[in-house]
Design a protein around this motif. Structure first.
Motif, PDB file in Angstrom:
ATOM      1  N   LYS A 225      37.222  35.981  38.998  1.00  0.00           N
ATOM      2  CA  LYS A 225      36.505  37.139  39.569  1.00  0.00           C
ATOM      3  C   LYS A 225      37.248  37.682  40.796  1.00  0.00           C
ATOM      4  N   LYS A 226      36.808  38.800  40.915  1.00  0.00           N
ATOM      5  CA  LYS A 226      37.895  39.562  41.954  1.00  0.00           C
ATOM      6  C   LYS A 226      37.320  39.073  43.354  1.00  0.00           C
ATOM      7  N   GLY A 227      38.490  39.032  43.982  1.00  0.00           N
ATOM      8  CA  GLY A 227      38.401  38.824  45.586  1.00  0.00           C
ATOM      9  C   GLY A 227      38.807  37.085  45.866  1.00  0.00           C
TER      10      GLY A 227
ATOM     11  N   THR B  29      46.881  34.419  42.706  1.00  0.00           N
ATOM     12  CA  THR B  29      47.766  34.759  41.518  1.00  0.00           C
ATOM     13  C   THR B  29      48.615  33.956  40.975  1.00  0.00           C
TER      14      THR B  29
ATOM     15  N   LYS C 275      33.999  43.268  37.636  1.00  0.00           N
ATOM     16  CA  LYS C 275      33.998  42.148  38.462  1.00  0.00           C
ATOM     17  C   LYS C 275      34.984  41.136  38.507  1.00  0.00           C
ATOM     18  N   PHE C 276      35.751  41.347  37.432  1.00  0.00           N
ATOM     19  CA  PHE C 276      36.920  40.278  37.160  1.00  0.00           C
ATOM     20  C   PHE C 276      38.249  40.853  37.020  1.00  0.00           C
ATOM     21  N   GLU C 277      39.106  39.973  37.110  1.00  0.00           N
ATOM     22  CA  GLU C 277      40.661  40.812  36.981  1.00  0.00           C
ATOM     23  C   GLU C 277      41.530  39.610  36.459  1.00  0.00           C
TER      24      GLU C 277
ATOM     25  N   ILE D 177      44.722  37.543  37.000  1.00  0.00           N
ATOM     26  CA  ILE D 177      45.417  37.350  38.190  1.00  0.00           C
ATOM     27  C   ILE D 177      46.985  36.878  37.811  1.00  0.00           C
TER      28      ILE D 177
END
Length: 287
Positions: free
Chosen positions: A152-154, A158, A229-231, A233
């Protein structure tokens, strides 16, 4: 969740136990190993009569749905995907049609699905491993695979190290090499039965991060409701490769036909066309 690889599918259910569990259904299906009449297809293609097939006139493929873009149902309910198109090339070479059986991945990766004649081959984004080679004969590799982390973003994470340091909840698909990989890094992730349930867990907040094959993650991120909403990483280069699976001590004609078809497709550009169709990039360009 390799020439490209699904880090799918990992710890061991006994092939013998599963074979016994499947024995009745395999017999009851009317499937049995046997030869069709020997013929030669136009253009010099290998004919079905020269290969031993579970169902005469069909190349029966075991897979596990959904695993987009490798195999999944389109809007009409038809099973499509990269693996489907690759095996279709083999079926065409044999002069038959592909018939697809959707079955639990654990039964595939243990070798039981092929051992009990549920299918001739398995194409399920399946990574070639030494453990699986004990019960499965693999074709030449047809896909190089890499794992990825979707979050989820935020989160600010990483890497796997960040996930551990931030005490984030990690999820993984059961019986996959992605699961095995993060376990070796000291994680004890929550396991989900298939990729769809894994993604739902992330969306529902049951997991903060999930590990899955890179092509699957990239496909998810093409959907606006996911990308919002997601990325991704991180990617995890696990050095995996997918192979088409056959029963142990497989029919040499069928194995040879598969390998020759894969080689020809890579030489004449067909493989690249199929790759671009499903991934939007040429082989070696996924990232």
């Amino acid at each position: 969740m390799a020439l490209w690889s699904k880090s799918r599918r990992g710890h061991t259910i006994s092939a013998l136990a599963l074979a016994a569990a499947l024995g009745l259904s395999a017999c009851g299906s009317g499937s049995g190993s046997g030869d069709t009449a020997a013929t030669t297809s136009p253009g010099g293609a290998t004919a079905a009569g020269e290969a031993k097939l579970v169902n005469p006139g069909k190349l029966t493929t075991c897979t596990n749905i959904p695993y987009e873009p490798f195999q999944f149902k389109d809007a009409s309910g038809k099973i499509v995907g990269f693996d489907v198109d690759i095996v279709d090339l083999v079926a065409k070479k044999l002069g038959v049609e592909q018939q697809i059986v959707d079955i639990d991945f654990a039964v595939i990766k243990s070798g039981a699905a092929m051992a009990t004649n549920k299918c001739d081959v398995a194409a399920a984004g399946m990574t070639i491993t030494d453990e699986r080679k004990q019960n499965i004969t693999f074709s030449d590799p047809y896909f190089d695979a890499t794992q990825a982390l979707l979050a989820k973003k935020g989160t600010g994470a990483t890497s796997l190290e960040d996930i551990k340091a931030k005490n984030l909840k990690l999820g993984a698909q059961a019986s996959t090499t992605g699961l095995d990989y993060v376990k070796k890094q000291g994680f004890n992730p929550t396991e989900y039965a298939d990729s769809a349930k894994e993604l739902l867990a992330l969306q529902a907040g049951q997991a903060d991060v999930i590990v899955q094959d890179l092509p699957v993650v990239l496909t998810w991120l093409k959907k606006p409701e996911i990308a919002e909403k997601f990325e991704m990483i991180a990617s995890l280069d696990t050095g995996e490769q997918y192979g088409i699976g056959l029963k142990k001590n497989a029919d040499p004609v069928l194995l040879k036909t598969i390998n020759e078809t894969l080689s020809a497709a890579k030489s004449d550009g067909t493989y690249e066309q199929v790759f671009v169709k499903w991934f939007g990039k040429k082989p070696g360009e996924l990232s």
